[in-house]
Design an enzyme around this catalytic site. Structure first.
Site, PDB file in Angstrom:
ATOM      1  N   LYS A   1     -48.236  48.987  55.556  1.00 42.19           N
ATOM      2  CA  LYS A   1     -48.910  50.025  54.836  1.00 42.19           C
ATOM      3  C   LYS A   1     -50.141  50.438  55.741  1.00 42.19           C
ATOM      4  CE  LYS A   1     -51.775  49.794  50.867  1.00 42.19           C
ATOM      5  NZ  LYS A   1     -52.167  49.300  49.447  1.00 42.19           N
TER       6      LYS A   1
ATOM      7  N   SER B   1     -51.522  51.483  45.025  1.00 42.69           N
ATOM      8  CA  SER B   1     -51.916  52.261  46.172  1.00 42.69           C
ATOM      9  C   SER B   1     -50.685  52.118  47.138  1.00 42.69           C
ATOM     10  CB  SER B   1     -53.157  51.765  46.851  1.00 42.69           C
ATOM     11  OG  SER B   1     -53.192  50.584  47.176  1.00 42.69           O
TER      12      SER B   1
ATOM     13  N   SER C   1     -51.641  46.788  43.409  1.00 42.61           N
ATOM     14  CA  SER C   1     -50.899  47.786  44.279  1.00 42.61           C
ATOM     15  C   SER C   1     -50.018  47.516  44.945  1.00 42.61           C
ATOM     16  CB  SER C   1     -52.122  48.312  45.438  1.00 42.61           C
ATOM     17  OG  SER C   1     -53.045  49.184  44.828  1.00 42.61           O
TER      18      SER C   1
HETATM   19  N1  GLN Z   1     -55.049  50.963  40.967  1.00 41.20           N
HETATM   20  C1  GLN Z   1     -55.965  50.033  41.248  1.00 41.20           C
HETATM   21  C2  GLN Z   1     -57.399  50.892  41.840  1.00 41.20           C
HETATM   22  O1  GLN Z   1     -57.102  51.825  42.007  1.00 41.20           O
HETATM   23  C3  GLN Z   1     -55.708  48.854  42.270  1.00 41.20           C
HETATM   24  C4  GLN Z   1     -55.516  49.529  43.442  1.00 41.20           C
HETATM   25  C5  GLN Z   1     -55.207  48.345  44.658  1.00 41.20           C
HETATM   26  O2  GLN Z   1     -54.651  47.256  44.098  1.00 41.20           O
HETATM   27  N2  GLN Z   1     -55.375  48.496  45.967  1.00 41.20           N
HETATM   28  O3  GLN Z   1     -58.129  50.089  42.274  1.00 41.20           O
END
Ligand code: GLN
Length: 496
Positions: free
Chosen positions: A80, A163, A187
């Site tokens: 990532k 994400s 995420s």
């Molecule tokens: N969807 C969540 C957010 O937007 C989690 C994102 C993540 O785990 N990086 O914060």
């Protein structure tokens, strides 16, 4: 084995064939690089450098030839784009870091490389890991001139989740046998669920955050995403371990071989089923698949125990106060002075900061910085930030009460399957979709998502397993036993 089938191999099988020299690391790398090109319309990769990858693969082959090389010798993976890498640019999918070249590797990257893994490239994600659909990337993926949402290989009109959407799409499309992701509020688990793959977020502090671009430091964790629990166990074993000098929240808990417990019996395993995960907000197709997978667990000898996690609903407001608060502080370092973007024209220092940040950050990141600054400001700190911290503790306590009656907790990873690209334009509706992953994140508990069948329109459904601290081995074992009895994790999108 013909080269066309190479991408259907999991990490364990691939590692074995590399070790026995049936295939070389260079062949494997070339094969996956060609696939990445063939499927670049998915937008999964933001950087690929063939020469770098092939040099790493040749080095892996040389070690294998000497009978050396670690457990992942020659296995191609991808990271990532939140992990800094010295051999590839790192952007966090933000204009702010476009073209940024790190002088060092993140600890997780170093550890996987030490085990012999070869890096195929860097994967798309939401900007600074903020998002749940991978529609917030500000960087053009490989093969494109402008930023694009990542596409779900099961239906390219749908989101892959986020994400870590590029990570999940890459595994689902077999562009890499396994990859890294990060999970702050879901995420790893949510995109794994949307793309029909397996992913695990370990206990907070087990994997080093050194070199992981910070979003919300008290929540951020690295983890692997792959096709199966077995593959995730292999990667996670190499990724974890103390890094006390470099990450102050790293735990002094020795690395563990998570593959050791994979074949343990789950006879008598008590699976807690939280009532709050099965309320009105859960779509019928996800509920049906999750219910069926719980029945499968009963067949495997597990016992279902009704439990309650009464503050599940509060996890959304609590997370969306705490994560932005930490983000507003972490992102203050992007001011145009030390690294990344700097506005070209400005009147004075303050103007330089303002213009740099206005140009460099995307809308969602700015929204979070504003929310964060607001909840931390005098007068609101007590009302929001402090209250949220208190409820966070209660959410963690609720889990400890639940774990008196069960060994692991199971439920959906997300309330629905993957939605259409552009289908959730309102930020709050995106936030609400995180409801089932946030509780474990706030408590710092390990959580895993595994393929549990298909919902409407043939989209994958993920089953989430949450364990107590340091129970990654138990979670992976429970997932592996399920995968030995089912084949959801082996199914793949049409044309893949
Ligand atoms: N969807 C969540 C957010 O937007 C989690 C994102 C993540 O785990 N990086 O914060």
């Amino acid at each position: 084995m013909s080269n066309t089938e190479l991408h259907q191999l999991g990490v364990a099988e691939l590692a074995a064939q590399l070790k026995s020299k049936e295939i070389s690391a260079v062949e494997a790398a070339q094969h996956f690089l060609a696939r990445a090109k063939q499927h670049q319309h998915l937008g999964a990769f933001v950087s690929i450098h063939e020469d770098t990858t092939l040099a790493q693969a040749r080095a892996a082959d040389a070690l294998i030839a000497q009978g050396k090389g670690g457990r992942l010798a020659g296995v191609p993976i991808a990271h990532k784009d939140i992990f800094v890498t010295k051999d590839f640019p790192t952007t966090a999918a933000s204009k702010m870091l476009k073209g940024y070249q790190s002088p060092f590797d993140a600890t997780v990257v170093t550890k996987l490389a030490a085990s012999g893994a070869v890096t195929l490239g860097k994967l798309n994600c939401d900007e600074f890991a903020m998002g749940g659909a991978n529609e917030n990337s500000a960087i053009a993926p490989v093969g494109f001139d402008a930023a694009q949402p990542v596409r779900n290989p099961w239906n390219t009109e749908r989101v892959p989740g986020g994400s870590s959407g590029g990570s999940a799409a890459a595994v689902a499309a077999r562009l890499a046998p396994a990859v890294t992701g990060t999970d702050t509020g879901g995420s790893i688990r949510q995109p794994a669920s949307f793309c029909g793959i397996t992913g695990i977020k370990p206990t907070y502090g087990r994997a080093s955050r050194y070199g992981m671009i910070a979003f919300a430091s008290s929540l951020d964790q690295a983890g692997p995403m792959g096709r199966s629990a077995e593959d995730c166990a292999l990667l996670l074993s190499e990724m974890c371990g103390p890094d006390l000098d470099r990450d102050s929240t790293s735990l002094d808990v020795p690395a563990e071989d998570f593959t050791a417990q994979l074949n343990d019996s789950i006879e008598g395993l008590r699976i807690g089923v939280p009532a709050e995960f099965f309320g009105d907000g859960l779509s019928a197709d996800v509920r049906a698949a999750v219910d069926a997978s719980l029945k499968e667990y009963e067949k495997l000898g597990a016992k279902l125990v009704p439990i309650t996690l009464p503050r599940t609903e509060l996890s959304v407001p609590v997370y969306y106060i705490l994560a932005p608060a930490e983000a507003s502080s972490n992102l203050s370092r992007f001011d145009g002075v030390k690294f990344g973007h700097r506005a070209q024209k400005y009147a004075d220092l303050n103007d330089m900061y303002k213009k740099t940040r206005a140009e460099g950050f995307g809308d969602e990141v700015k929204r979070r910085i504003m929310i964060g600054a607001y909840v931390l400001s005098e007068g609101y700190y007590d009302a929001y930030y402090l209250q949220a911290q208190r409820i966070r503790r209660m959410i963690a306590d609720d889990f400890q009460t639940a774990f008196k009656d069960c060994d692991v907790i199971a439920g959906p990873a997300a309330p629905t399957t993957a939605w259409a690209i552009g289908g959730k334009s309102d930020p709050v509706s995106n936030y609400l979709a995180d409801i089932f992953t946030l509780p474990a994140s706030l408590a710092g508990l390990p959580g895993l998502s595994l393929p549990a069948g298909f919902g409407d329109a043939g989209m994958p459904v993920g089953l989430q397993l949450i364990g107590n601290y340091f129970s990654e081995g138990k979670l992976l074992n429970a997932a592996h036993r399920f995968q030995q009895a089912t084949d959801f994790h082996l199914q793949r999108p049409a044309g893949i």
